[in-house]
Design a protein around this motif. Structure first.
Motif, mmCIF file in Angstrom:
data_model
loop_
_atom_site.group_PDB
_atom_site.id
_atom_site.type_symbol
_atom_site.label_atom_id
_atom_site.label_comp_id
_atom_site.label_asym_id
_atom_site.label_seq_id
_atom_site.Cartn_x
_atom_site.Cartn_y
_atom_site.Cartn_z
ATOM 1 N N GLU A 1 0.832 -1.204 0.000
ATOM 2 C CA GLU A 1 0.000 0.000 0.000
ATOM 3 C C GLU A 1 0.867 1.255 0.000
ATOM 4 N N ASP B 1 2.407 1.783 -3.449
ATOM 5 C CA ASP B 1 1.419 2.266 -4.429
ATOM 6 C C ASP B 1 1.139 3.752 -4.234
ATOM 7 N N HIS C 1 4.294 5.930 -5.171
ATOM 8 C CA HIS C 1 4.641 6.001 -6.589
ATOM 9 C C HIS C 1 3.722 6.934 -7.365
ATOM 10 N N GLU C 2 2.570 7.278 -6.779
ATOM 11 C CA GLU C 2 1.717 8.275 -7.424
ATOM 12 C C GLU C 2 2.367 9.651 -7.408
#
Length: 969
Positions: free
Chosen positions: A253, A256, A259-260
């Motif tokens: 989590e 993720d 990396h945005e």
């Protein structure tokens, strides 16, 4: 009003869940307990609820109304007392069980509601991230325009470890934990629309009622005291059922979300788990070197079987044929090596797998892991005939030598998939498995070993006497003389702990422990035993004694961790370590440990020793001094916080606690204990475990940003010296008040023993460790857990607040303007904000009306009146002054959710308290607690049988109150 309506709307699903579970419990009580039990429960519930309502109305009533309410309160008290006193024991036990099961259900509903609220945050478009979440952390990074380079520097600096303890294990039995987890799953199924058809609804209701029926018919209290092996298995339960998946999922989590915003960020394994379960020998005669190896062996079996299960699934999934895929030369070479290593298994795999390289490679790994489960060492018990180095047998040649070797193999597969463009496969379950191996190795969770400093001194003294290396008694030597002897021992290349010495069992225990540590690190990897903790450290010789035993067994890089527990030790800790860091022999050890030093700080014992305010402040100041000392000597100091559970033991919301630490004391590195009695609450459900771990990770990361401007403005605002002077003055005043009552009043011990269930508590089988360090009555010898637990049971909750009110009153008395200063400090200083908010919570859980009932157990009426009045007056002072500082009309007006939770519970806890007082009175009149084995019951007298039945009933009330207040020790 709008805020209250919004809150009620948010809590509506929770109230519905509680009603659903309560109705199902009511039906179970009628079926199995009968209508008499059900009616008694209802009468008590209604009366106690009305009693609470009257007490709340009294605060704002007119004189006439107050008179009427006092009369009604008196009448309700008499009614409740009469119901409890006239209950036959069988009915009483079932009524107590009814309220206890109800609390297990309410706890489950509230835990699941936390999960529900977290999901709502995530599902709401354009939502504001939940406080303390990873999403909120990354939003903060973005808002502060943290660069990719700074972000990576922060991630690489993080080293966080959550360490499970075993004391006490759980007031809640595992049988109950698994059933309440099942109920949480049923609530989730209904929430997520899985119950659609009438048939599904009927099946769901049957499952719910069946599970609650089982809860009703399950013993809430253990009939036998758990052994260390039971505690080890309990710890493995949380690892198996929740954390094996939850911890790597937290990383996924985080990656993720990161990396945005930071697509190049690399997330190292910065958050790990540790454990004392099986390694904590301090004061526990049942834990020794064999226990440590049992824990590691069982953990090894479980984690490797987890890996094998995952690899088997991957092998089934990865069916790519060489006709349609390409593999790297490195992977091809690895497969060929496996064919030579496992020729017979190669034949078993058959010709088809020759065309399926990934399946083939994974099958070889699966087979090799099977040979790795059993470690190669001797399973013989430790004896006096041992080699200084660990005994080794040849490991089967196909077994993996280390988890790092397994990681290398898995990464070969991942690299090959990436080279062939199989990005999704490389980043899916395989990446998840790689993260698990990084985190759990071949030991699942790293063990700490802990022992009392006096045990090492005794062992050294005996060795010196037996070998003739010291003509004087080591015990009688002053510190400089001890240091001179230890320095010689540490520089002597000879091994003193040779076989055949005629030593006491206690000294052999110490020697065998270090032998076992060496053996465990050889077999499971150096991280398997992560450090050696010295409890009650108060001198440099305490550290050098342990360093001597490390030298004897080649453990020159095993971290030695002093634990400073008393107020005096917290005062002296920097002097001790300053001396250590400049000592020529200890400096060599530090070099072996990459100039890193862990320092453990004892919250429980320092609070018991000096009171909550003094303990909190001394811990704060000690950390500042330790951080400065580390900078002075260029040594990295990691604070190990021995906190958790009740507020009196350093518990409280973890995110606020982390942000409330002194500036410059975390720097990415921290270890924190997770107390045994909180494991089911914090790690019993997958989503809750994720939430608790992210709170720690987010708090530490936010507090460790390598940008002083951000830290000063948003995390640790500078506390002016004036504020620290205020705290020093308050600490001094609170300390004097606390010590005057607890330690300087010779009659206090009698009041404590009679007005709380501390004597009965020792019969509750919640842990393998004895309640006292020694067999005398002194409070100093009582462990912090039963100390806090007993006051929580009697609803005084005294260790969590006593002395604070008087200190505040005295500080403000002649200077009313100081109140405004305290309000300002509360709003702008995270340390004081967290402290006073925790104080609000603990004052809300205290209840002087109920506590007064416990004073009826004190035999001397003069003693009873004197001390109970003193405590009540201090409580009222503390309550009023805390409210005047934090704001609002009542405690926790600043935290409505917690306020509502406590209000919701109190009317249901109260009947258990009434029963506890009544049953303790009867039990003590017969001679006190008694437990009988089945074979003893046939020949026991009627009085002894009654004592045993009453003992069981009292233990049920203890368990129920612990579940209701959601704090034990």
């Amino acid at each position: 009003m709008l805020e209250q309506e919004t809150r009620r709307e948010k809590d509506a699903p929770l109230r519905y869940d509680i009603r659903t579970l309560g109705d199902a419990l009511g039906q179970a009580i009628k079926r199995y307990g009968g209508y008499t039990v059900f009616d008694t429960v209802e009468r008590l519930r209604i009366s106690c609820k009305r009693l609470r309502e009257c007490a709340d109305l009294l605060a704002h009533a007119s004189d006439t109304e107050a008179q009427r309410l006092h009369a009604e309160i008196h009448e309700l008290n008499q009614e409740i007392t009469h119901i409890v006193a006239t209950c036959d024991l069988g009915t009483a036990v079932d009524v107590i069980r009814a309220f206890t099961v109800y609390f297990h259900l309410v706890n489950t509903a509230e835990q699941y509601h936390r999960i529900r609220r977290r999901q709502v945050y995530e599902e709401t478009p354009d939502h504001t991230p939940q406080r303390g979440s990873l999403a909120a952390l990354i939003a903060f990074f973005k808002e502060q325009q943290l660069s990719q380079e700074t972000l990576q520097q922060l991630l690489d600096s993080l080293a966080i470890e959550l360490v499970f303890t075993a004391h006490p294990t759980e007031a809640t039995r595992r049988s109950l934990i698994t059933k309440t987890s099942r109920i949480a799953g049923l609530l989730e199924d209904r929430d997520h629309g899985k119950i659609k058809t009438p048939r599904q609804q009927k099946s769901w209701q049957h499952n719910l009622e069946g599970t609650i029926d089982l809860l009703w018919r399950t013993d809430a209290v253990r009939r036998v005291r758990p052994q260390p092996i039971d505690e080890i298995k309990m710890g493995i339960y949380y690892l198996d059922e929740v954390l094996y998946q939850a911890l790597p999922d937290l990383y996924a989590e985080f990656e993720d979300l990161l990396h945005e915003v930071y697509p190049q960020a690399q997330v190292p394994p910065f958050l790990r788990l540790g454990s004392w379960i099986g390694g904590d020998q301090d004061g526990n005669p049942f834990v020794g070197p064999e226990t440590m190896h049992t824990a590691l062996r069982l953990q090894r079996e479980h984690i490797i079987n987890h890996y094998r299960d995952t690899i088997e699934l991957l092998a089934q999934e990865y069916s790519q044929s060489l006709s349609h895929t390409r593999i790297t030369p490195e992977l091809q070479e690895a497969i060929e090596r496996d064919e030579l290593l496992l020729p017979q298994y190669d034949q078993e795999l058959g010709p088809q797998t020759a065309l399926e390289p990934y399946r083939r490679k994974l099958s070889f790994i699966w087979k090799r892991l099977g040979a790795t489960i059993t470690p190669p060492s001797s399973t013989e018990p430790y004896t006096q005939t041992f080699a200084p180095q660990s005994r080794q047998k040849a490991r089967p040649s196909i077994a993996f030598s280390s988890a790092e070797e397994l990681l290398t193999e898995l990464r070969l597969i991942q690299d090959s998939l990436l080279a062939d463009g199989e990005t999704e496969l490389a980043r899916g379950y395989l990446a998840h498995l790689i993260r698990q191996v990084e985190l759990f190795g071949f030991y699942f969770v790293a063990l700490d070993v802990r022992q009392h400093s006096a045990r090492h001194a005794n062992a050294v003294a005996e060795l010196l006497q037996l070998t003739g290396l010291c003509q004087e008694d080591y015990h009688t030597l002053d510190e400089p003389a001890r240091l001179r002897i230890l320095e010689k021992l540490l520089q002597d290349p000879r091994v003193l702990t040779r076989p055949g010495l005629k030593l006491s069992d206690d000294t052999w225990h110490i020697i065998h422990t270090f032998q076992a540590i060496r053996q465990a690190r050889d077999e499971y990897g150096k991280r398997a035993v992560s450090c050696y903790i010295i409890s009650m450290s108060n001198s440099l010789s305490d550290l050098l004694e342990v360093q001597f035993f490390c030298k004897e067994f080649g453990l020159d890089d095993l971290p030695i961790v002093p634990l400073f527990e008393t107020i005096e030790d917290l005062h002296n800790c920097t002097d001790i370590l300053d001396q250590a860091f400049t000592h020529p022999v200890y400096s060599v050890y530090l070099a072996n440990c990459q100039r890193q030093q862990q320092v453990m700080l004892g919250y429980s014992d320092s609070s018991k020793d000096g009171g909550i305010l003094t303990s909190s402040w001394e811990l704060y100041e000690a950390q500042l001094r330790l951080a400065a000392l580390g900078r002075k000597h260029s040594i990295g100091i990691t604070m190990f916080h021995g906190r958790g559970g009740a507020i009196g033991r350093g518990g409280g919301p973890i995110y606020e606690a982390v942000l409330g630490q002194p500036p410059g004391t975390i720097n990415g590195h921290i270890r924190i204990t997770e107390q045994g009695e909180m494991l089911s609450f914090k790690y019993g459900l997958y989503e809750i475990a994720i939430r608790n771990m992210e709170l720690v990770a987010a708090g530490v990361a936010r507090a460790s940003i390598p940008d002083e401007r951000i830290i000063e403005k948003y995390v640790h605002p500078h506390a002016p010296e004036e504020w620290r002077d205020v705290m020093r003055e308050l600490s001094s005043k609170a300390h004097a008040r606390y010590r005057d009552l607890i330690y300087n009043d010779p009659a206090f011990i009698t009041f404590f023993e009679q007005a709380t269930p501390v004597s009965e508590l020792g019969w509750l089988n919640i842990g393998s460790r004895p309640a006292r360090r020694a067999k005398n009555r002194a409070i100093e010898e009582l462990r912090a857990i039963p100390w806090v637990f007993s006051w929580m049971q009697s609803r005084y909750v005294l260790p969590s607040w006593y002395g604070v009110g008087g200190a505040l009153e005295e500080y403000i008395a002649d200077h009313p303007e100081r109140l405004e200063l305290l309000r300002h400090m509360y709003r702008h200083w995270p340390f004081l904000g967290a402290f006073l908010d925790n104080l609000q919570m603990t004052l809300s859980k205290a209840d002087m009306h109920i506590a007064q009932r416990y004073t009826s157990l004190v035999e001397d009426p003069v003693l009873r009146q004197r001390i109970s009045q003193q405590i009540q007056e201090e409580y009222e002072r503390t309550r009023k002054l805390v409210i005047s500082i934090v704001g609002g009309e009542n405690l926790l007006d600043t935290s409505r959710v917690l306020q509502e939770s406590i209000k919701r519970r109190n009317p249901y806890v109260d009947p258990l308290s009434y029963f506890q007082v009544e049953l303790i009175q009867r039990l003590r009149a017969l001679g006190g607690p008694l437990m009988l084995r089945k074979d003893e019951e046939e020949t026991a007298t009627e009085q002894d049988l009654e004592r045993a039945r009453l003992t069981s009933a009292v233990l049920l009330t203890i368990n129920g109150i612990a579940a209701g207040l959601r704090n034990t020790g």
